[in-house]
Design a protein around this motif. Structure first.
Motif, PDB file in Angstrom:
ATOM      1  N   TRP A  94       0.584  -1.069  -0.322  1.00 54.75           N
ATOM      2  CA  TRP A  94       0.024  -0.380   0.405  1.00 54.75           C
ATOM      3  C   TRP A  94       0.801   1.032   0.140  1.00 54.75           C
ATOM      4  O   TRP A  94       0.379   2.080  -0.667  1.00 54.75           O
ATOM      5  N   PHE A  95       1.476   1.155   0.815  1.00 59.91           N
ATOM      6  CA  PHE A  95       2.552   2.706   0.612  1.00 59.91           C
ATOM      7  C   PHE A  95       3.670   2.588   0.003  1.00 59.91           C
ATOM      8  O   PHE A  95       3.685   3.861  -0.211  1.00 59.91           O
ATOM      9  N   GLY A  96       3.798   1.201  -0.913  1.00 61.52           N
ATOM     10  CA  GLY A  96       4.672   1.582  -1.974  1.00 61.52           C
ATOM     11  C   GLY A  96       4.300   1.799  -3.141  1.00 61.52           C
ATOM     12  O   GLY A  96       5.161   2.037  -4.374  1.00 61.52           O
ATOM     13  N   GLN A  97       2.744   2.053  -3.054  1.00 68.43           N
ATOM     14  CA  GLN A  97       1.973   2.580  -4.667  1.00 68.43           C
ATOM     15  C   GLN A  97       2.582   4.560  -5.013  1.00 68.43           C
ATOM     16  O   GLN A  97       2.650   4.945  -3.739  1.00 68.43           O
ATOM     17  N   ASP A  98       2.481   4.485  -6.103  1.00 73.30           N
ATOM     18  CA  ASP A  98       3.064   5.243  -6.689  1.00 73.30           C
ATOM     19  C   ASP A  98       2.524   6.764  -6.636  1.00 73.30           C
ATOM     20  O   ASP A  98       0.925   6.528  -6.292  1.00 73.30           O
ATOM     21  N   GLY A  99       2.767   7.704  -5.818  1.00 68.67           N
ATOM     22  CA  GLY A  99       1.740   9.039  -4.794  1.00 68.67           C
ATOM     23  C   GLY A  99       1.022   9.041  -3.369  1.00 68.67           C
ATOM     24  O   GLY A  99       0.343   9.390  -3.297  1.00 68.67           O
ATOM     25  N   VAL A 100       1.549   8.201  -2.659  1.00 66.00           N
ATOM     26  CA  VAL A 100       1.269   7.807  -1.313  1.00 66.00           C
ATOM     27  C   VAL A 100       2.465   8.677  -0.507  1.00 66.00           C
ATOM     28  O   VAL A 100       3.330   8.582  -0.490  1.00 66.00           O
ATOM     29  N   GLN A 101       1.918   9.693  -0.230  1.00 73.15           N
ATOM     30  CA  GLN A 101       2.812  10.529   0.367  1.00 73.15           C
ATOM     31  C   GLN A 101       1.725  11.057   1.128  1.00 73.15           C
ATOM     32  O   GLN A 101       0.730  11.233   0.943  1.00 73.15           O
ATOM     33  N   ASN A 102       2.351  12.278   1.999  1.00 71.36           N
ATOM     34  CA  ASN A 102       2.008  13.648   3.201  1.00 71.36           C
ATOM     35  C   ASN A 102       0.145  12.562   3.538  1.00 71.36           C
ATOM     36  O   ASN A 102      -0.713  12.747   3.394  1.00 71.36           O
ATOM     37  N   ILE A 103       1.483  11.511   4.294  1.00 73.31           N
ATOM     38  CA  ILE A 103       0.141  11.332   5.564  1.00 73.31           C
ATOM     39  C   ILE A 103       0.700  11.136   6.764  1.00 73.31           C
ATOM     40  O   ILE A 103       1.645  11.550   7.700  1.00 73.31           O
ATOM     41  N   PHE A 104      -0.770  11.331   7.477  1.00 74.70           N
ATOM     42  CA  PHE A 104      -0.363  10.909   9.229  1.00 74.70           C
ATOM     43  C   PHE A 104      -1.017   9.810   9.559  1.00 74.70           C
ATOM     44  O   PHE A 104      -1.889   9.963   9.870  1.00 74.70           O
ATOM     45  N   ILE A 105       0.081   9.498  10.047  1.00 75.70           N
ATOM     46  CA  ILE A 105      -0.316   7.662  10.796  1.00 75.70           C
ATOM     47  C   ILE A 105      -0.607   8.083  12.731  1.00 75.70           C
ATOM     48  O   ILE A 105       0.234   8.893  13.304  1.00 75.70           O
ATOM     49  N   LYS A 106      -1.602   7.711  13.354  1.00 70.47           N
ATOM     50  CA  LYS A 106      -1.398   7.836  14.779  1.00 70.47           C
ATOM     51  C   LYS A 106      -2.375   6.660  15.179  1.00 70.47           C
ATOM     52  O   LYS A 106      -3.212   5.972  14.246  1.00 70.47           O
ATOM     53  N   PRO A 107      -1.837   6.344  16.061  1.00 62.64           N
ATOM     54  CA  PRO A 107      -2.735   4.951  17.572  1.00 62.64           C
ATOM     55  C   PRO A 107      -4.340   5.230  16.734  1.00 62.64           C
ATOM     56  O   PRO A 107      -5.345   6.841  17.195  1.00 62.64           O
ATOM     57  N   VAL A 108      -5.425   4.566  16.238  1.00 60.38           N
ATOM     58  CA  VAL A 108      -6.574   4.633  16.836  1.00 60.38           C
ATOM     59  C   VAL A 108      -7.511   5.137  18.056  1.00 60.38           C
ATOM     60  O   VAL A 108      -8.670   6.116  18.069  1.00 60.38           O
ATOM     61  N   ASP A 109      -6.833   4.876  19.015  1.00 57.09           N
ATOM     62  CA  ASP A 109      -7.587   5.137  20.586  1.00 57.09           C
ATOM     63  C   ASP A 109      -6.507   5.743  21.347  1.00 57.09           C
ATOM     64  O   ASP A 109      -6.995   5.882  23.075  1.00 57.09           O
ATOM     65  N   SER A 110      -5.309   6.425  20.909  1.00 60.65           N
ATOM     66  CA  SER A 110      -4.825   7.192  21.889  1.00 60.65           C
ATOM     67  C   SER A 110      -4.942   8.795  21.783  1.00 60.65           C
ATOM     68  O   SER A 110      -6.073   9.289  21.638  1.00 60.65           O
ATOM     69  N   GLN A 111      -4.658   9.199  23.020  1.00 58.98           N
ATOM     70  CA  GLN A 111      -4.376  10.725  23.839  1.00 58.98           C
ATOM     71  C   GLN A 111      -2.921  11.252  23.450  1.00 58.98           C
ATOM     72  O   GLN A 111      -2.403  11.449  23.164  1.00 58.98           O
ATOM     73  N   ASN A 112      -3.747  12.440  22.739  1.00 64.07           N
ATOM     74  CA  ASN A 112      -2.467  13.760  23.287  1.00 64.07           C
ATOM     75  C   ASN A 112      -1.460  13.386  22.515  1.00 64.07           C
ATOM     76  O   ASN A 112      -0.071  13.709  22.012  1.00 64.07           O
ATOM     77  N   ALA A 113      -2.047  12.678  20.888  1.00 65.92           N
ATOM     78  CA  ALA A 113      -1.143  12.677  19.623  1.00 65.92           C
ATOM     79  C   ALA A 113      -0.455  11.200  19.855  1.00 65.92           C
ATOM     80  O   ALA A 113       0.651  11.164  19.568  1.00 65.92           O
ATOM     81  N   LYS A 114       0.147  11.051  20.896  1.00 61.34           N
ATOM     82  CA  LYS A 114       1.145   9.613  21.379  1.00 61.34           C
ATOM     83  C   LYS A 114       0.810   8.662  20.531  1.00 61.34           C
ATOM     84  O   LYS A 114       0.142   8.841  19.709  1.00 61.34           O
TER      85      LYS A 114
END
Length: 395
Positions: free
Chosen positions: A146-166
């Motif tokens: 999925w991440f190797g596809q062309d055009g995959v960039q500018n992505i923000f990843i975070k845990p589904v249930d975390s607080q405070n952007a941890k």
């Protein structure tokens, strides 16, 4: 008789726990002293009294500068502390609907269905991800594909249930067209091995990650700190069909973390004029005490006097979000100020009151939020239940 005895034992347990907290807080008091601070016994006694009535533990006491001699007792008692805070919000907000805010997938779906501007979820990472209509990358091969596809960039990843952007990771543009990205905000490289390792780390904690589009901060805010989405925290309360905005602050990143989390990562809170959205003096924490300056401590750019772009649109989104969640009475919303307009990032059913009380001469009780606090004797859930109903209206 047994029921009354059980209640008495519960009350005794609460008091003993609070006394234990007073003793636990003593080392924190000893960290401070000298000009501007009352004598240690006076501070300990006053904070213990505020712990019992308002849930103010020692860190709250110094964070809110309640040791100041120019603050009246009435002003000091208008602050809400973090001790026993969940019990208070459990009284104000329906337990059956906490999951709408605790789970970012449920939150995004609910708000999207309600017509609110939110960031769609592009995919989920980790073996615990089992979602319909959203690609679930449950093993390393799927992540690489999925991440190797062309055009995959500018992505923000975070845990589904975390607080405070941890646990957040911010990917910028791809480097030389390869599956390697600028890791923002510092610009170091990050590749697929690191992304998969991060997914495995959170899988071991029993949860999974979600990936959304990374949006650019509005130019007025990017000029202060770029590559971080600064958000406005808006507190609302709902009475019947009437949504009131209680308070609003700007949360700014320091510049060395992908999100704007104020206290965990040395970020900044900026009180805002509610009518105009104009920034007041930024506030941040150094050694547990408040610092104030007109300029951002990292970039040196002046913040005081800046008018938040699209201010009325931000408040409108907060009101609409509160209406969409009428099962709760008082909520806090994080709304991103982007190049494309305001975007609803998260909601909080049990928000940290520090964000909206730090650097001020009054607490949340001395606002219209007091009506919600008084609803169904909610004030009895503050501290040890010694706080009385407030009749004062906002000023």
């Amino acid at each position: 008789m047994i029921r009354y005895a059980y209640r008495a034992l519960q009350e005794l347990e609460h008091y003993l726990a609070a006394l234990s907290k007073v003793i636990e807080d003593l080392p924190h008091h000893r960290r401070y002293g000298g000009p501007g601070f009352p004598a240690l016994p006076l501070r300990v006694a006053e904070q213990a009294r505020l712990l019992f009535s308002n849930g103010i533990h020692a860190k709250n006491y110094y964070l809110y500068e309640l040791y100041r001699k120019d603050l009246s007792w009435s002003q000091k008692q208008s602050f809400i502390g973090n001790y026993g805070l969940k019990s208070l919000f459990a009284r104000l907000n329906e337990r059956d609907y906490w999951s709408v805010f605790d789970d970012k997938v449920l939150f995004t779906r609910h708000m999207m269905a309600s017509g609110l501007p939110v960031l769609p979820i592009r995919c989920a990472l980790g073996k615990h991800a089992k979602l319909q209509t959203i690609p679930c990358l449950r093993d390393e091969a799927q992540v690489r594909d999925w991440f190797g596809q062309d055009g995959v960039q500018n992505i923000f990843i975070k845990p589904v249930d975390s607080q405070n952007a941890k646990g957040a990771i911010s990917l910028g543009t791809r480097i030389n067209g390869e599956a390697v990205w600028d890791r923002l905000p510092n610009g170091s490289d990050i590749g697929l091995d690191s992304i998969w390792a991060h997914a495995q780390e959170w899988t071991s904690k029993g949860t999974y990650l979600i990936a959304q589009d990374r949006v650019e901060p509005h130019p007025d805010l990017a000029a202060i700190v770029p590559n971080i989405l600064h958000t406005v925290r808006v507190v609302t309360w709902l009475e019947q069909d009437d949504v009131k905005v209680i308070d609003a602050v700007l949360k700014m990143g320091k510049g060395d973390y992908p999100a704007d989390n104020p206290f965990g990562r040395g970020g900044i809170v900026v009180p805002l004029d509610q009518a105009s959205g104009v920034c007041q003096q930024p506030v941040w924490i150094v050694d547990g005490l408040v610092r104030r300056e007109d300029h951002h401590p990292g970039s040196g750019v002046r913040v005081t006097g800046l008018e938040i772009p699209q201010w009325q649109d931000i408040l409108d989104i907060a009101r609409r979000a509160a209406e969409a969640c009428s099962f709760h009475r008082t909520l806090a919303w994080d709304i991103g100020v982007t190049t494309e307009g305001p975007v609803l990032i998260e909601g909080n059913w049990c928000p940290d009151p520090a964000l909206n009380q730090i650097g001020k001469d009054r607490g949340l009780i001395m606002t219209n939020w007091v009506r919600e606090l008084n609803r169904n004797r909610g004030y009895k859930r503050v501290g040890l239940g010694l706080l009385q109903a407030w009749r004062r209206q906002s000023r």
